[in-house]
Design a protein around this motif. Structure first.
Motif, mmCIF file in Angstrom:
data_model
loop_
_atom_site.group_PDB
_atom_site.id
_atom_site.type_symbol
_atom_site.label_atom_id
_atom_site.label_comp_id
_atom_site.label_asym_id
_atom_site.label_seq_id
_atom_site.Cartn_x
_atom_site.Cartn_y
_atom_site.Cartn_z
ATOM 1 N N ALA A 234 -15.932 -61.570 14.134
ATOM 2 C CA ALA A 234 -14.548 -61.415 13.694
ATOM 3 C C ALA A 234 -14.270 -62.385 12.558
ATOM 4 O O ALA A 234 -15.036 -63.330 12.317
ATOM 5 C CB ALA A 234 -13.597 -61.675 14.855
ATOM 6 N N ASP A 235 -13.167 -62.157 11.860
ATOM 7 C CA ASP A 235 -12.748 -63.072 10.805
ATOM 8 C C ASP A 235 -11.995 -64.262 11.381
ATOM 9 O O ASP A 235 -12.101 -65.382 10.877
ATOM 10 C CB ASP A 235 -11.831 -62.347 9.805
ATOM 11 C CG ASP A 235 -12.502 -61.137 9.184
ATOM 12 O OD1 ASP A 235 -13.639 -61.286 8.704
ATOM 13 O OD2 ASP A 235 -11.893 -60.052 9.202
ATOM 14 N N LEU A 236 -11.249 -63.993 12.427
ATOM 15 C CA LEU A 236 -10.393 -65.021 13.027
ATOM 16 C C LEU A 236 -10.479 -64.929 14.546
ATOM 17 O O LEU A 236 -10.366 -63.837 15.106
ATOM 18 C CB LEU A 236 -8.951 -64.828 12.549
ATOM 19 C CG LEU A 236 -7.905 -65.882 12.935
ATOM 20 C CD1 LEU A 236 -6.829 -65.983 11.844
ATOM 21 C CD2 LEU A 236 -7.243 -65.584 14.261
ATOM 22 N N PHE A 237 -10.697 -66.047 15.189
ATOM 23 C CA PHE A 237 -10.737 -66.132 16.656
ATOM 24 C C PHE A 237 -9.442 -66.769 17.134
ATOM 25 O O PHE A 237 -9.057 -67.847 16.676
ATOM 26 C CB PHE A 237 -11.937 -66.954 17.117
ATOM 27 C CG PHE A 237 -11.947 -67.261 18.589
ATOM 28 C CD1 PHE A 237 -11.901 -66.242 19.531
ATOM 29 C CD2 PHE A 237 -12.001 -68.570 19.042
ATOM 30 C CE1 PHE A 237 -11.893 -66.521 20.892
ATOM 31 C CE2 PHE A 237 -12.000 -68.867 20.392
ATOM 32 C CZ PHE A 237 -11.944 -67.847 21.325
ATOM 33 N N SER A 238 -8.766 -66.090 18.063
ATOM 34 C CA SER A 238 -7.475 -66.573 18.556
ATOM 35 C C SER A 238 -7.538 -66.813 20.062
ATOM 36 O O SER A 238 -7.411 -65.876 20.857
ATOM 37 C CB SER A 238 -6.370 -65.549 18.243
ATOM 38 O OG SER A 238 -5.098 -66.033 18.630
ATOM 39 N N PRO A 239 -7.746 -68.084 20.484
ATOM 40 C CA PRO A 239 -7.786 -68.393 21.920
ATOM 41 C C PRO A 239 -6.365 -68.524 22.492
ATOM 42 O O PRO A 239 -5.568 -69.336 22.021
ATOM 43 C CB PRO A 239 -8.526 -69.728 21.968
ATOM 44 C CG PRO A 239 -8.304 -70.349 20.627
ATOM 45 C CD PRO A 239 -8.066 -69.242 19.640
ATOM 46 N N ASN A 240 -6.071 -67.716 23.498
ATOM 47 C CA ASN A 240 -4.733 -67.723 24.101
ATOM 48 C C ASN A 240 -4.799 -67.751 25.622
ATOM 49 O O ASN A 240 -3.875 -67.295 26.294
ATOM 50 C CB ASN A 240 -3.948 -66.488 23.635
ATOM 51 C CG ASN A 240 -3.654 -66.513 22.159
ATOM 52 O OD1 ASN A 240 -2.759 -67.195 21.701
ATOM 53 N ND2 ASN A 240 -4.449 -65.778 21.382
ATOM 54 N N ALA A 241 -5.887 -68.300 26.155
ATOM 55 C CA ALA A 241 -6.029 -68.428 27.611
ATOM 56 C C ALA A 241 -5.968 -69.912 27.963
ATOM 57 O O ALA A 241 -5.128 -70.634 27.439
ATOM 58 C CB ALA A 241 -7.324 -67.764 28.064
#
Length: 350
Positions: A234-241
């Motif tokens: 991916a271009d951007l990893f978004s951790p939301n856990a």
């Protein structure tokens, strides 16, 4: 003589309080990091930990993060955090335990202000509020500041993700940007819906696999196993856990050029910020990008402003991120170190 308490994340906390209530079965921790700017504000989470040391460590790290978050959000609040220990995975917190926790909060006579976090809800905070007035995140009238912080946090993270994509990828819009989202609960799910509306190409994962699959079907996204999302192309990893997912072992496997998400304490150790920086991965410090929720419930508790004021403050999150990124570019220091340095100055701990 200064004592080494054996907890590396103890950061001259003003107080760490351990509570038990045999009648309800409550075991809880409240950590107060700083009250330099005001009462220590931060939510309470209900979670099952491997042991009591892990719970204390989480409270220490989260409370310090709240000090920094509130300072960077320009709120007259310090940093604190509550943890209610679940006896086993999947356990449900009882009203009796919530009431006992409310009494614990009240015993600190305003030093700590609680609100909802993982495993909690508006309804559960209402039960806590029967025992103390030092609580926020309660149902409010339409247009008022307060209530469920999740959607406001999601909006702030979304704005931060867009700013990070522009900074790290040169993307003027999110259309076609490949975003891997870890965790699609209240915050991550909200971020996913906002990004989908912008035309981002989403890959979703959650420990609740069905939740990820359902949202993916709704948004026309892909769902993958939770164990695969961090290394997804991916271009951007978004951790939301949950936190501590950026580690010495995981960082070399990240394919994304940008990390920007709403999870607290994403870096397992301080050194992991340097590791991201060394790899040329742009990082949005978690307590800067995810400040929307505390802005919402903080203004509720302080009785200042309404939802329009909340939104105006949340809209400034990208400006604060740019301030961090600019200083990082000037000094060559990791974004995480720069954000800590700015926050420490604001709370008088430079």
């Amino acid at each position: 003589m200064l004592i080494d308490w054996g907890f590396p994340d103890f950061d001259d906390h003003e107080g760490v309080y351990l509570f038990t209530d045999r009648a309800s079965g409550l075991s809880a921790i409240i950590a107060v990091h700083s009250t330099a700017l005001g009462p220590a504000a931060g939510g309470v989470r209900f979670w099952n930990y491997a042991n009591s040391d892990a719970a204390i460590t989480d409270a220490l790290r989260l409370s310090r993060g709240m000090s920094y978050k509130n300072a960077m959000a320009n709120l007259p609040l310090g940093g604190g955090k509550g943890v209610i220990l679940a006896a086993e995975p999947g356990a449900t917190v009882t009203d009796a335990q919530l009431e006992a926790f409310g009494r614990a909060v009240e015993s600190l006579v305003g030093k700590y202000v609680t609100a909802e976090d993982v495993g909690m809800s508006e309804a559960r905070m209402k039960v806590v509020a029967t025992q103390t007035r030092h609580v926020s995140g309660l149902p409010v009238a339409a247009g008022g500041a307060g209530g469920d912080p999740g959607p406001v946090t999601a909006r702030g993270v979304y704005l931060g993700v867009k700013a990070a994509a522009k900074r790290g990828l040169g993307a003027d819009t999110m259309r076609g940007v490949r975003v891997a989202i870890q965790g699609v609960g209240s915050v991550g799910g909200g971020v996913a819906r906002l990004l989908a509306a912008d035309g981002a190409v989403l890959t979703l994962a959650d420990v609740n696999a069905e939740r990820a699959k359902t949202l993916a079907a709704e948004l026309g996204a892909e769902a993958v196993d939770a164990s695969a999302i961090l290394t997804h192309d991916a271009d951007l990893f978004s951790p939301n856990a949950l936190g501590a997912i950026l580690t010495e072992a995981s960082i070399p496997q990240i394919k994304a050029k940008v990390v920007a998400g709403g999870a607290n304490n994403q870096l397992a150790t301080r050194a992991d910020g340097q590791r991201l920086h060394d790899r040329g991965i742009l990082y949005a410090p978690d307590y800067v990008i995810n400040a929307g929720g505390i802005i919402n419930v903080g203004l509720e508790y302080l009785g200042q402003g309404n939802m329009a004021e909340v939104q105006a403050r949340v809209d400034k999150i990208p400006e604060r991120l740019i301030e961090v990124w600019d200083e990082s570019a000037r000094t060559g220091d990791p974004e995480s170190e720069v954000a800590d340095r700015i926050a420490q100055r604001l709370i008088g701990r430079a």
